[in-house]
Design a protein around this motif. Structure first.
Motif, PDB file in Angstrom:
ATOM      1  N   HIS A   1      37.430 -39.700   7.098  1.00 51.41           N
ATOM      2  CA  HIS A   1      36.793 -38.763   6.523  1.00 51.41           C
ATOM      3  C   HIS A   1      37.331 -37.329   6.583  1.00 51.41           C
ATOM      4  O   HIS A   1      37.380 -36.788   5.768  1.00 51.41           O
ATOM      5  CB  HIS A   1      35.209 -38.487   7.156  1.00 51.41           C
ATOM      6  CG  HIS A   1      34.409 -37.411   6.489  1.00 51.41           C
ATOM      7  ND1 HIS A   1      34.193 -37.306   4.959  1.00 51.41           N
ATOM      8  CD2 HIS A   1      33.966 -36.267   7.061  1.00 51.41           C
ATOM      9  CE1 HIS A   1      33.290 -36.230   4.835  1.00 51.41           C
ATOM     10  NE2 HIS A   1      33.340 -35.685   6.096  1.00 51.41           N
ATOM     11  N   TYR A   2      37.785 -37.095   7.904  1.00 48.46           N
ATOM     12  CA  TYR A   2      38.831 -35.992   7.980  1.00 48.46           C
ATOM     13  C   TYR A   2      39.753 -35.815   7.307  1.00 48.46           C
ATOM     14  O   TYR A   2      40.358 -34.802   6.920  1.00 48.46           O
ATOM     15  CB  TYR A   2      39.097 -35.935   9.823  1.00 48.46           C
ATOM     16  CG  TYR A   2      37.843 -35.502  10.424  1.00 48.46           C
ATOM     17  CD1 TYR A   2      36.678 -34.946  10.015  1.00 48.46           C
ATOM     18  CD2 TYR A   2      37.705 -35.928  11.831  1.00 48.46           C
ATOM     19  CE1 TYR A   2      35.356 -34.903  10.816  1.00 48.46           C
ATOM     20  CE2 TYR A   2      36.724 -35.824  12.625  1.00 48.46           C
ATOM     21  CZ  TYR A   2      35.569 -35.381  12.222  1.00 48.46           C
ATOM     22  OH  TYR A   2      34.574 -34.897  13.068  1.00 48.46           O
ATOM     23  N   MET A   3      40.814 -36.923   7.361  1.00 50.71           N
ATOM     24  CA  MET A   3      41.907 -37.024   6.488  1.00 50.71           C
ATOM     25  C   MET A   3      41.629 -36.762   5.207  1.00 50.71           C
ATOM     26  O   MET A   3      42.430 -36.069   4.231  1.00 50.71           O
ATOM     27  CB  MET A   3      42.663 -38.367   6.756  1.00 50.71           C
ATOM     28  CG  MET A   3      43.210 -38.318   8.069  1.00 50.71           C
ATOM     29  SD  MET A   3      44.509 -39.809   8.186  1.00 50.71           S
ATOM     30  CE  MET A   3      45.852 -39.093   7.240  1.00 50.71           C
ATOM     31  N   LYS A   4      40.641 -37.048   4.477  1.00 54.32           N
ATOM     32  CA  LYS A   4      39.936 -36.805   3.223  1.00 54.32           C
ATOM     33  C   LYS A   4      39.915 -35.621   2.893  1.00 54.32           C
ATOM     34  O   LYS A   4      40.201 -35.098   1.875  1.00 54.32           O
ATOM     35  CB  LYS A   4      39.010 -38.002   2.798  1.00 54.32           C
ATOM     36  CG  LYS A   4      39.338 -39.194   2.588  1.00 54.32           C
ATOM     37  CD  LYS A   4      38.245 -40.078   2.051  1.00 54.32           C
ATOM     38  CE  LYS A   4      38.392 -41.558   2.078  1.00 54.32           C
ATOM     39  NZ  LYS A   4      37.288 -42.432   1.467  1.00 54.32           N
ATOM     40  N   MET A   5      39.272 -34.882   3.750  1.00 51.18           N
ATOM     41  CA  MET A   5      38.826 -33.523   3.791  1.00 51.18           C
ATOM     42  C   MET A   5      40.218 -32.723   3.939  1.00 51.18           C
ATOM     43  O   MET A   5      40.156 -31.636   3.251  1.00 51.18           O
ATOM     44  CB  MET A   5      37.783 -33.144   4.970  1.00 51.18           C
ATOM     45  CG  MET A   5      36.648 -33.748   4.903  1.00 51.18           C
ATOM     46  SD  MET A   5      35.476 -33.106   6.252  1.00 51.18           S
ATOM     47  CE  MET A   5      35.521 -31.387   5.974  1.00 51.18           C
TER      48      MET A   5
END
Length: 251
Positions: free
Chosen positions: A148-152
């Motif tokens: 999720h962090y990498m997508k953000m």
């Protein structure tokens, strides 16, 4: 490390002592069950008779293991990237392991002859599955919060896969490699039973047909040694490569 090895080594020594004493006390014929000392003596004195068999088997194992690793990783990556294909093919992947190799091997010899191809196929068949399944599980259990962090942060699917999912799957991948390393030795010996000019499997077959039980145990001894060597190599590589892994920091 040495302390952890004391217990299994001690148990092995006790088993060998009991084996040696029993064969001598009950006067068991060598062709029925040779004593460990007889086996060791044959292993040393008969080195010239089977060293080329060992070299042939090792070459076959390394080649088949390399192909099995490649096939397993490719299958795991494809099934992870394409979920629909995973749903369709994963049951077939499992079913492929329900076919006894000892039954499939003669068919491979009929289809591909007595060359090296059917032997490599047999080793590949027994090696690829543990690697494929363990890698798929490792890829699917990547920390979702990190994804999720990498997508953000705007990372692409390719970046998420190469920089997060694949590195996190490495420990699981090594679990499959350990299993496949031992399976590759078994696969090589089975393939040699079914048509080869040299190899530990051939040496074992010839020894069995001539009732040289001591030589059969010599072959078994070297099969066990090869399994331990390949297993130890995988463990050593795992310790070197996984030093960076987050799961190792807490240990």
């Amino acid at each position: 490390m040495f302390r952890k090895s004391i217990l299994p080594i001690s148990v092995m020594i006790i088993i060998l002592i009991i084996w040696e004493v029993s064969t001598r006390f009950f006067d068991i014929p060598t062709w029925v069950l040779p004593a460990p000392t007889v086996i060791i003596q044959e292993a040393i004195s008969g080195w010239d008779n089977y060293q080329h068999h060992i070299l042939s088997t090792v070459t076959l194992i390394v080649s088949g293991f390399a192909i099995g690793i490649s096939v397993g990783l490719i299958i795991a990556i494809v099934l992870h990237i394409l979920p629909k294909i995973r749903e369709a093919l994963y049951p077939l992947l499992i079913m492929s392991q329900n076919i006894p190799i000892i039954v499939l091997a003669p068919l491979l010899v009929i289809w591909f002859g007595f060359g090296v191809t059917p032997k490599l196929l047999i080793i590949t068949l027994v090696c690829f599955f543990p690697i494929a399944v363990s890698t798929i599980d490792g890829l699917r259990h990547t920390n979702p919060e990190l994804i999720h962090y990498m997508k953000m942060a705007g990372a692409s699917k390719r970046q998420i896969f190469t920089k997060l999912e694949l590195p996190y799957a490495v420990p699981q991948m090594f679990s499959g490699l350990k299993i496949s390393a031992t399976y590759s030795v078994m696969g090589a010996v089975i393939s040699e039973w079914l048509g080869a000019n040299q190899g530990i499997g051939v040496y074992m077959t010839l020894a069995s047909s001539s009732f040289r039980t001591d030589r059969v145990f010599v072959a078994i001894l070297f099969i066990m040694i090869l399994c331990l060597i390949f297993f130890a190599i995988i463990i050593a590589a795992e310790k070197i490569i996984l030093k960076w892994h987050p799961s190792k920091e807490d240990q």
